[in-house]
Design an enzyme around this catalytic site. Structure first.
Site, PDB file in Angstrom:
ATOM      1  N   CYS A 178       0.847  -1.187   0.000  1.00 41.68           N
ATOM      2  CA  CYS A 178       0.000   0.000   0.000  1.00 41.68           C
ATOM      3  C   CYS A 178       0.883   1.238   0.000  1.00 41.68           C
ATOM      4  O   CYS A 178       1.647   1.451   0.932  1.00 41.68           O
ATOM      5  CB  CYS A 178      -0.907   0.013   1.224  1.00 41.68           C
ATOM      6  SG  CYS A 178      -1.880  -1.479   1.392  1.00 41.68           S
ATOM      7  N   HIS A 345     -10.421  -6.473  -8.366  1.00 39.70           N
ATOM      8  CA  HIS A 345      -9.791  -6.035  -7.117  1.00 39.70           C
ATOM      9  C   HIS A 345      -9.727  -4.505  -7.054  1.00 39.70           C
ATOM     10  O   HIS A 345     -10.118  -3.893  -6.046  1.00 39.70           O
ATOM     11  CB  HIS A 345      -8.389  -6.635  -7.042  1.00 39.70           C
ATOM     12  CG  HIS A 345      -7.637  -6.296  -5.795  1.00 39.70           C
ATOM     13  ND1 HIS A 345      -7.470  -7.185  -4.755  1.00 39.70           N
ATOM     14  CD2 HIS A 345      -6.994  -5.160  -5.413  1.00 39.70           C
ATOM     15  CE1 HIS A 345      -6.766  -6.614  -3.793  1.00 39.70           C
ATOM     16  NE2 HIS A 345      -6.461  -5.378  -4.183  1.00 39.70           N
ATOM     17  N   GLU A 346      -9.252  -3.880  -8.147  1.00 43.95           N
ATOM     18  CA  GLU A 346      -9.124  -2.421  -8.142  1.00 43.95           C
ATOM     19  C   GLU A 346     -10.492  -1.741  -8.162  1.00 43.95           C
ATOM     20  O   GLU A 346     -10.676  -0.686  -7.548  1.00 43.95           O
ATOM     21  CB  GLU A 346      -8.272  -1.965  -9.328  1.00 43.95           C
ATOM     22  CG  GLU A 346      -6.853  -2.523  -9.346  1.00 43.95           C
ATOM     23  CD  GLU A 346      -6.082  -2.258  -8.067  1.00 43.95           C
ATOM     24  OE1 GLU A 346      -5.213  -3.077  -7.719  1.00 43.95           O
ATOM     25  OE2 GLU A 346      -6.360  -1.230  -7.393  1.00 43.95           O
ATOM     26  N   HIS A 349     -11.618  -1.484  -4.679  1.00 40.47           N
ATOM     27  CA  HIS A 349     -11.129  -0.292  -3.976  1.00 40.47           C
ATOM     28  C   HIS A 349     -11.980   0.925  -4.341  1.00 40.47           C
ATOM     29  O   HIS A 349     -12.289   1.756  -3.483  1.00 40.47           O
ATOM     30  CB  HIS A 349      -9.666  -0.035  -4.331  1.00 40.47           C
ATOM     31  CG  HIS A 349      -8.722  -1.046  -3.759  1.00 40.47           C
ATOM     32  ND1 HIS A 349      -8.835  -1.528  -2.483  1.00 40.47           N
ATOM     33  CD2 HIS A 349      -7.633  -1.655  -4.297  1.00 40.47           C
ATOM     34  CE1 HIS A 349      -7.864  -2.396  -2.253  1.00 40.47           C
ATOM     35  NE2 HIS A 349      -7.124  -2.497  -3.334  1.00 40.47           N
ATOM     36  N   HIS A 355      -8.172  -4.227   1.728  1.00 44.05           N
ATOM     37  CA  HIS A 355      -7.625  -5.582   1.674  1.00 44.05           C
ATOM     38  C   HIS A 355      -8.178  -6.423   2.822  1.00 44.05           C
ATOM     39  O   HIS A 355      -8.392  -5.928   3.927  1.00 44.05           O
ATOM     40  CB  HIS A 355      -6.098  -5.542   1.753  1.00 44.05           C
ATOM     41  CG  HIS A 355      -5.464  -4.940   0.549  1.00 44.05           C
ATOM     42  ND1 HIS A 355      -4.193  -4.417   0.547  1.00 44.05           N
ATOM     43  CD2 HIS A 355      -5.933  -4.765  -0.712  1.00 44.05           C
ATOM     44  CE1 HIS A 355      -3.898  -3.959  -0.644  1.00 44.05           C
ATOM     45  NE2 HIS A 355      -4.937  -4.157  -1.424  1.00 44.05           N
TER      46      HIS A 355
END
EC number: 3.4.24.-
Length: 729
Positions: A178, A345-346, A349, A355
């Site tokens: 991160c 996954h992105e 976000h 996560h």
């Protein structure tokens, strides 16, 4: 000395790094996913022939479903699937660029009835996402903790497919890092913690809507475009294939992911692709202006960059909050299902998901928001909670049902982009006043035939046969205008595998060889080193000699691939050519000095010392992806005999004829070129025709003239003359 990427001032211990990662993970931030190597498979692919069977899909009319039987892994599996709705508009807006870098929009037909989702009979919580647009089944199948990819075998007459088993072993992939700084925290005007406080006051059970609709715009960078052989249709197909898989992953969240527009940077990158954090920031600003004509809830850019050492990045909780509603995904050439995992996954976000921690569970071995990138199909309870908190607080843009075919806004004229129903677009009032070809209302001025393009000059089409793109090397081919269009034909080049140079082969428009690469690195005079150098160094598996990486370590070459790893040179006189961050090494192998460059993992720059694809590595063999493979892996649909040995095959497997012969097969007299290159030069034809008539005539006249002059000035005697003797007087 080995190379390390240090975190913090000391970074002395692994524990300190671990604590730092845990601290970063607990804060709202930009999230990025570290790079992995190429896809790892548990075994070699299996050949299967899907057999269509009578549908037994649960609770549905048979006409809505397709069912196939596939045998792999020693078992028979029955797949039930049906067409997806709302995945893509029938005429999706696709924005590209002309060779003058002028934006050009089009609405090509994209089939919307060949993308499927479904399940595997007898496998609880299985996932199927297939495309059947190209005559076969391509996509991902997940069941019982395993992930499989399926793709059709090209030109198979028996409907054969390949099934790959993806490796679910998460220990192969390093954890996500991160990237957090106080400056980046301050950049986000409304953080996740504030969203949580507001959302915690809500009653999720009462406010949870029936469905969410995410309208996604995708931008594709030049690297991704090049990976698709610079084929616009293939890019569109790849993007829709990935979005199809992502949409299936979001179905448990009652979320539809609809593709509303694609922009392809087919003439080079609009933004620098060197640092993923900078790419994200630049993209967020760029899209606010340049992508404003596309109505979207989120915009993500698919890139392929060797300069970037992470797989993806996105703003947390950016949904419905432009310009933070964006993300970046870096394709590394591995399985499409893994890249779809990265996109999902992105996007997670973007939806506010962090996560997963140890207390989070999705009931599977791989979860979408895991700190390890593995084949995944489900979100954890933590991801569900984050999703609800964000969308219920700020997800109003997700309520509206997608409007088919309404990706672009109505207003088009004046934005500098030539779109459908526009003859031209000169931009602003001031720009149009200076434009001799285009009116402010996006129509051509009187007597103007065009306003832009390589075959447009002074508002007129260039003549038929005018050269618009010259040949730049022996593996390139020229193109000519056709006299009726402003556009130059598509850039063509010699077919991959055609011989060039000294024992080399053309590949992707280049004629690569070890000697040339040594000269590029070390300067004039340098040449490829002896075979002993390659065998001794490339078997070591370090930064000076290797055959690629798995993301964390250098891989040793196999003996058969040593000429496809790092290039090694000799006769080096100028050792100042390589620039930082490269280091040099010279060793002695059987009395010969071998020079090579060292490259550090994670430096964010390409390794100039890696042997280029297409380089010869043996008789009838070339390097491809660090492997020495037979030329037979390249398409040989066109052969010298196809072109009557009077031309060369091009990248579309058509004949580009030598001058004096005509396409398509160079059998008859003509003026050269191919069916793809445009007609060859008219001027050249006229000149050759005139010369063919005048040269013989002039030759005869010159010969007669010389003969006449010779007789006049040389006075050739005709024989002895008599003389009379004079008598003495």
């Amino acid at each position: 000395m080995e190379c390390f990427i240090m975190l913090g001032a000391d970074a002395r211990t692994l524990m300190r790094v671990t604590l730092l990662l845990l601290w970063l993970k607990a804060l709202p931030s930009l999230i990025d996913l570290s790079q992995t190597g190429s896809t790892q498979y548990l075994s070699s692919p299996e050949v299967v022939i899907p057999l269509k069977v009578t549908s037994r899909a649960r609770g549905a009319k048979n006409s809505e479903w397709l069912s196939y039987s596939l045998v792999f892994g020693g078992r028979r599996h029955v797949v039930h699937m049906r067409v997806k709705k709302l995945l893509v508009s029938t005429h999706i807006p696709v924005l590209t660029y002309t060779e003058e870098h002028t934006p050009l929009s089009d609405y090509p037909f994209v089939p919307s009835d060949c993308y499927y989702h479904g399940y595997v009979e007898g496998a609880l919580e299985s996932l199927v996402a297939f495309s059947a647009c190209n005559g076969g089944l391509q996509g991902v199948l997940q069941m019982n903790g395993f992930s499989y990819e399926i793709e059709p075998i090209k030109h198979s007459s028996t409907f054969e497919h390949l099934v790959y088993t993806l490796n679910n072993n998460k220990t192969q992939f390093p954890p996500m890092l991160c990237s957090l700084t106080e400056k980046r925290l301050l950049y986000q005007p409304f953080g996740v913690e504030e969203a949580k406080k507001s959302a915690m006051k809500q009653n999720y059970g009462k406010l949870w809507p029936h469905m969410w609709f995410l309208e996604l715009a995708v931008v594709v960078d030049y690297g991704f475009f090049t990976n698709a052989q610079q084929n616009l249709s293939k890019v569109r197909g790849d993007v829709v294939l990935v979005v199809n898989m992502v949409d299936s992953m979001y179905k448990p969240l009652d979320t539809y992911v609809t593709l509303v527009g694609i922009e392809i940077w087919n003439r080079g990158n609009v933004l620098p692709m060197e640092n993923i954090h900078q790419v994200l920031e630049d993209f967020s600003h760029w899209k606010q202006i340049s992508l404003s004509q596309v109505h979207h809830d989120a915009a993500h850019i698919f890139i392929r960059s060797s300069l970037i050492s992470v797989l993806g990045i996105a703003y947390i909780a950016g949904i419905c909050r432009p310009p933070l509603d964006c993300g970046v995904e870096n394709f590394q050439g591995d399985a499409w299902s893994l890249f779809a995992n990265t996109v999902a996954h992105e996007l997670g976000h973007t939806f506010g998901m962090k996560h997963d921690e140890e207390s989070c569970s999705c009931g599977k071995s791989g979860c979408v928001m895991s700190t390890f990138r593995v084949p995944a199909e489900r979100f954890t309870n933590c991801s569900y909670s984050d999703f609800m908190k964000t969308t219920l607080n700020q997800g109003t843009c997700l309520y509206n049902h997608p409007r088919p075919g309404a990706g672009f806004l109505v207003k088009r004229c004046g934005n500098g982009m030539v779109e459908s129903e526009e003859e031209c677009d000169c931009g602003s009032v001031q720009e149009c006043e200076q434009d001799p070809c285009c009116f402010l209302n996006c129509t051509l001025r009187p007597a103007a035939a065009c306003s832009f393009g390589l075959c447009c000059k002074d508002c007129k089409f260039m003549l038929l046969g005018e050269l618009c793109r010259p040949k730049i090397n022996e593996c390139d081919l020229p193109e000519w205008c056709n006299g009726t269009s402003h556009q130059c034909p598509e850039d063509g080049y010699v077919q991959d595998g055609v011989p060039c140079g000294a024992g080399a082969y053309c590949y992707q428009k280049q004629c690569n060889n070890h000697d040339q690469q040594c000269r590029e690195i070390f300067g004039k005079g340098a040449r490829s080193a002896s075979h002993n150098c390659y065998k001794e160094i490339n078997l070591q598996g370090n930064r000076f000699g290797h055959c690629g990486t798995d993301g964390t370590v250098f891989l040793k070459c196999r003996m058969s691939d040593v000429f496809c790893g790092k290039v090694h040179c000799e006769n080096v006189e100028d050792i100042h050519h390589p620039q930082a961050p490269y280091v040099l090494q010279n060793i002695y192998a059987n009395g010969i000095t071998c020079w090579s460059t060292g490259h550090c993992l994670g430096m964010g720059v390409p390794d100039v010392g890696e042997v280029k694809d297409g380089t010869t590595c043996g008789v009838g063999k070339i390097c491809l992806h660090k492997k020495c493979v037979s030329l037979s892996v390249l398409s040989n649909a066109c052969l010298p005999e196809t072109c009557n040995r009077k031309g060369v095959c091009n990248n579309k497997h058509h004949c580009h004829c030598d001058y004096g012969w005509s396409p398509p097969f160079c059998l008859h007299r003509g003026y050269g070129g191919s069916i793809d290159s445009g007609p060859t030069s008219q001027k050249r034809r006229v000149i050759i025709t005139v010369l063919s008539i005048t040269v013989p005539v002039l030759s005869i006249l010159i010969c007669l003239l010389i003969a006449g002059l010779y007789r006049i000035y040389c006075k050739i005697p005709s024989g002895p003359k008599e003389t009379k003797a004079s008598s003495p007087g």
